[in-house]
Design a protein around this motif. Structure first.
Motif, PDB file in Angstrom:
ATOM      1  N   PRO A  66       2.855 -11.017  -9.592  1.00 52.05           N
ATOM      2  CA  PRO A  66       2.457 -10.570  -9.238  1.00 52.05           C
ATOM      3  C   PRO A  66       0.950 -10.235  -8.126  1.00 52.05           C
ATOM      4  CG  PRO A  66       1.767 -10.811 -11.540  1.00 52.05           C
ATOM      5  CD  PRO A  66       3.223 -11.576 -10.779  1.00 52.05           C
ATOM      6  N   GLU A  67       0.920  -9.428  -7.901  1.00 51.42           N
ATOM      7  CA  GLU A  67      -1.024  -9.755  -6.691  1.00 51.42           C
ATOM      8  C   GLU A  67      -1.859 -10.341  -7.003  1.00 51.42           C
ATOM      9  OE1 GLU A  67      -0.769  -8.595  -3.602  1.00 51.42           O
ATOM     10  OE2 GLU A  67       1.398  -7.896  -4.230  1.00 51.42           O
ATOM     11  N   VAL A  68      -2.612 -10.573  -8.794  1.00 49.63           N
ATOM     12  CA  VAL A  68      -3.251 -11.255  -9.101  1.00 49.63           C
ATOM     13  C   VAL A  68      -3.326 -12.587  -9.418  1.00 49.63           C
ATOM     14  CG1 VAL A  68      -4.883 -10.974 -11.470  1.00 49.63           C
ATOM     15  CG2 VAL A  68      -4.616  -8.511  -9.860  1.00 49.63           C
ATOM     16  N   GLU A  69      -3.411 -13.504  -9.525  1.00 49.30           N
ATOM     17  CA  GLU A  69      -3.371 -14.930  -9.667  1.00 49.30           C
ATOM     18  C   GLU A  69      -3.803 -15.057 -11.227  1.00 49.30           C
ATOM     19  OE1 GLU A  69      -4.379 -18.896  -8.343  1.00 49.30           O
ATOM     20  OE2 GLU A  69      -5.154 -17.018  -7.421  1.00 49.30           O
TER      21      GLU A  69
END
Length: 115
Positions: A66-69
């Motif tokens: 996903p884009e969020v860490e």
């Protein structure tokens, strides 16, 4: 999660199959005579190496990241290493006792003559 059975992936079944086969082979080799009996140690060590390779180098995930860490926290870090230390000590102690039992087995003298 493709390929999941009972909530676990194929790797768990591969490891279970590996250890069942190693256990079967160890039982068969223990019943062998001569030098073949000691190949149990090599079979067991090979299984440990294969297991550690499979556990330490897992394959990449099939799901894109996903884009969020996401931070993954290991809260059982100390407990895991305490368990690893305990199992390592237990394994080395068991190996020592097995080697004492097999290598230092007493050889009794036969009588020179029977009256």
């Amino acid at each position: 999660m493709a390929g999941a059975v009972l909530g676990v992936g194929a790797g768990v079944f591969i490891l279970a199959l590996l250890w069942v086969l190693v256990l079967l082979l160890c039982v068969l080799l223990c019943r062998a005579s001569g030098l073949a009996r000691f190949f149990v140690i090599f079979v067991f060590l090979a299984a440990v190496i294969i297991t550690s390779v499979l556990l330490l180098f897992p394959r990449a995930t099939e799901v894109p990241t996903p884009e969020v860490e996401i931070k993954i926290m290991d809260k059982f870090f100390i407990g895991r290493y305490v368990l690893l230390a305990f199992l390592s000590i237990f394994f080395l102690g068991s190996l020592f006792l097995v080697l004492i039992h097999h290598i230092l087995e007493p050889i009794y003298a036969k009588p020179l003559r029977s009256d």
